[in-house]
Every structure is written in C-alpha cells, then in structure tokens.
Scaffold this active site. Sequence first.
Site, PDB file in Angstrom:
ATOM      1  N   GLY A  11     -13.265  -3.190   5.698  1.00 52.10           N
ATOM      2  CA  GLY A  11     -13.984  -4.510   5.288  1.00 52.10           C
ATOM      3  C   GLY A  11     -13.299  -5.522   5.582  1.00 52.10           C
ATOM      4  CG  ASP A  12      -9.437  -5.732   3.470  1.00 55.82           C
ATOM      5  OD1 ASP A  12     -10.381  -6.334   2.722  1.00 55.82           O
ATOM      6  OD2 ASP A  12      -8.710  -5.123   3.295  1.00 55.82           O
TER       7      ASP A  12
ATOM      8  CE  LYS B 180     -11.179  -4.789  -1.703  1.00 48.16           C
ATOM      9  NZ  LYS B 180     -11.253  -3.967  -0.614  1.00 48.16           N
TER      10      LYS B 180
ATOM     11  CB  THR C 178     -20.106  -4.258   5.886  1.00 47.30           C
ATOM     12  OG1 THR C 178     -19.552  -4.048   4.268  1.00 47.30           O
ATOM     13  CG2 THR C 178     -19.465  -5.661   6.193  1.00 47.30           C
ATOM     14  CG  LEU C 179     -25.355  -1.614   5.834  1.00 45.42           C
ATOM     15  CD1 LEU C 179     -26.714  -1.588   6.502  1.00 45.42           C
ATOM     16  CD2 LEU C 179     -25.395  -1.073   4.342  1.00 45.42           C
ATOM     17  N   GLY C 180     -20.890   0.254   7.103  1.00 48.28           N
ATOM     18  CA  GLY C 180     -19.944   1.541   7.584  1.00 48.28           C
ATOM     19  C   GLY C 180     -20.586   1.826   8.954  1.00 48.28           C
TER      20      GLY C 180
ATOM     21  N   GLY D  47      -3.501   3.045   8.111  1.00 46.63           N
ATOM     22  CA  GLY D  47      -2.967   1.814   7.509  1.00 46.63           C
ATOM     23  C   GLY D  47      -3.950   0.789   7.511  1.00 46.63           C
TER      24      GLY D  47
ATOM     25  CG  ASP E 127      -2.041  -1.011   1.242  1.00 44.36           C
ATOM     26  OD1 ASP E 127      -2.362  -1.427  -0.064  1.00 44.36           O
ATOM     27  OD2 ASP E 127      -2.737  -1.159   2.252  1.00 44.36           O
TER      28      ASP E 127
END
Length: 307
Positions: A253-254, A41, A221-223, A289, A14
């Site tokens: 998400g990961d 991911k 997943t909706l934050g 990160g 990254d």
Amino acid sequence: MKHDIVILGVFVADTAYRASRQPKMGETLLGSGFALGPGGKGSNQAVAAARAGGDTAFLSKLGVDAFADMAMKTWEEAGVRAAVTQDSSSYTGAAYIFVEEGTGNNAIIVAPGAAATISPADMDLNADLIGSAKIFVTQLEQPLDAAKRALEIARAGGAVTVLNPAPAQKLDASVFRLCDYVTPNETETEILTGLPVTSVEEARVAAGKLLEMGVKTAIITLGAQGALYHSSTESVLVPAFKAGPVVETTGAGDAFNGGFAAALSKGMAPLDAVRFGSAVAGISVTRAGTAPSMPSLAEVEALLAKG
C-alpha cells in the site's frame, strides 16, 4: 525550500518476524526468520515516491537514538529531504511485523514514539513547506488533528491532497472534504463506510459512499485484483501488476501511494498515475521488507513498458 511532494507521517523501525503462524496468547514459537529495517507508512511512501523519481520531502518527528540514525540514512540514500525534529525525551517509533511465511500476509503493531506528539502547531511551523507542495500526502499514524491541519494548509496552497486512511478510523466530512484522493484498502474502506468490501462491485458501492461523505475521488486498493479508481464521472478497475512471485505484502500500500504521488507530481493523468502506482506496488511485493523493497524509476518504467 519547495518540493513537489510533501509527505507527513511516521518513521518506525520495522522488526519483522517470519513464522508458519502467529503464537497464541501465552505461547512461544520458533520463527524462521528476522529482519530489522526502516518502515512507517509515511516514511515508506516518501522513499517510494523519491525512488520513483519524485522530488520529495518528509515531515515527521524522531527520538535521538539508533533508530533515528537508521531513518536519516534511509532518507539520504533514497533522496528524500528530511524535515524532521528530534525529541530526546521520547523514542523513535518501532513496529512489530508478523509475516506468515506460507502466504506473505502480515499483521502489524505500531508504536509511533515521538511521532505521536506531532501537532497542528507543528504543521503551522511548516506551513511554507506544506503550502508550496504540488502534492501533499498523509496517513493516520500520527494524530488526526495534525493531519487535518496539514490538509487544510495544503489545500489553501493549491496542492493536490491525498489521504491514505491507515490505520483506519472513523472520519467526518470535514476531513473528507479536504481530500482530492482517499486511498484505503478493503478493510479500511469497510471501517470508513460501514459497508462490506468483498468484491469489486461492493468496492464500487463503498467508493460511492466515500464520495457522498465528501471525498473527491476514491481509490480502493484491492490487492491482487488491482485498484478501483472511482470519481463522480468514471469507475475503473486498474489491474494489478505481476512482477514475480509474492514474497511479502507489508509495504504494498505504501508503494502504491508513493508511486501514485510521484506520478501525479510529473503531471500524469489520474488513471495513468494509478497504473504507475500499481506497478510500483507490483515490484515491491516481490521483495522482503518495506522501504528496502521500493523499486527505482527505471524498474517501474521497464515493467510498464511490458504492458
């Protein structure tokens, strides 16, 4: 060697840039920060799962370069068993990550390098590893045909199969039928189903569409709203955990998927596993990160204990 969790995916280095906004085409902006670290991911999910207490192996391909060295060190420190091959004719993947400093939101470009050549034949060569897993997880950063073959092998071996469909692409029922759980975010759900997801109720409708398409259980997943668990028998919104100020959402998400896999591997009920994954994600967003932001099992348990 058998491992409870086997994750197929991509490692990328990254390269994260922070600025007030993204530059327009042809424009140069001064940024406020830069960081180089491990990502991808699948790799992030493997690190999250291992740090959350899961016995985890990661299946991928790398080049032979400094970024590959970074990958190996990352997995060793996290306790992930690396089931990888290296290709000196290619390169280890890399990602451009723009982070909007005011919100922590992000935009990403991924160049997977050697991992783009992962094939169904590679999955057959690793059939013993995949087929002996309790939990198998994959995403869509490596070629779809490889992911599908791995899901077939995992399903034949009796594993619980989890597909995190990111980056999202249209998938047919032959893929969905191999999935015990599919874990898209709002945008990915819209791409998969063609339905808008701007509210929890719209997410429920889209989750129902995913079940019609062959998925056993959808977890959207909706934050900050949490994660919607939707099966043929129940639909439950699991609230998000607020562990502190949001610094960066890139690996959320990961973190969720890795934590969810770790919890399932320990025998937790699905809704409890969603809650565990949400706690992992809630901690991860308080740090910069991706892989480096993944919390330890002790940190997750402490957050869960607070209720």
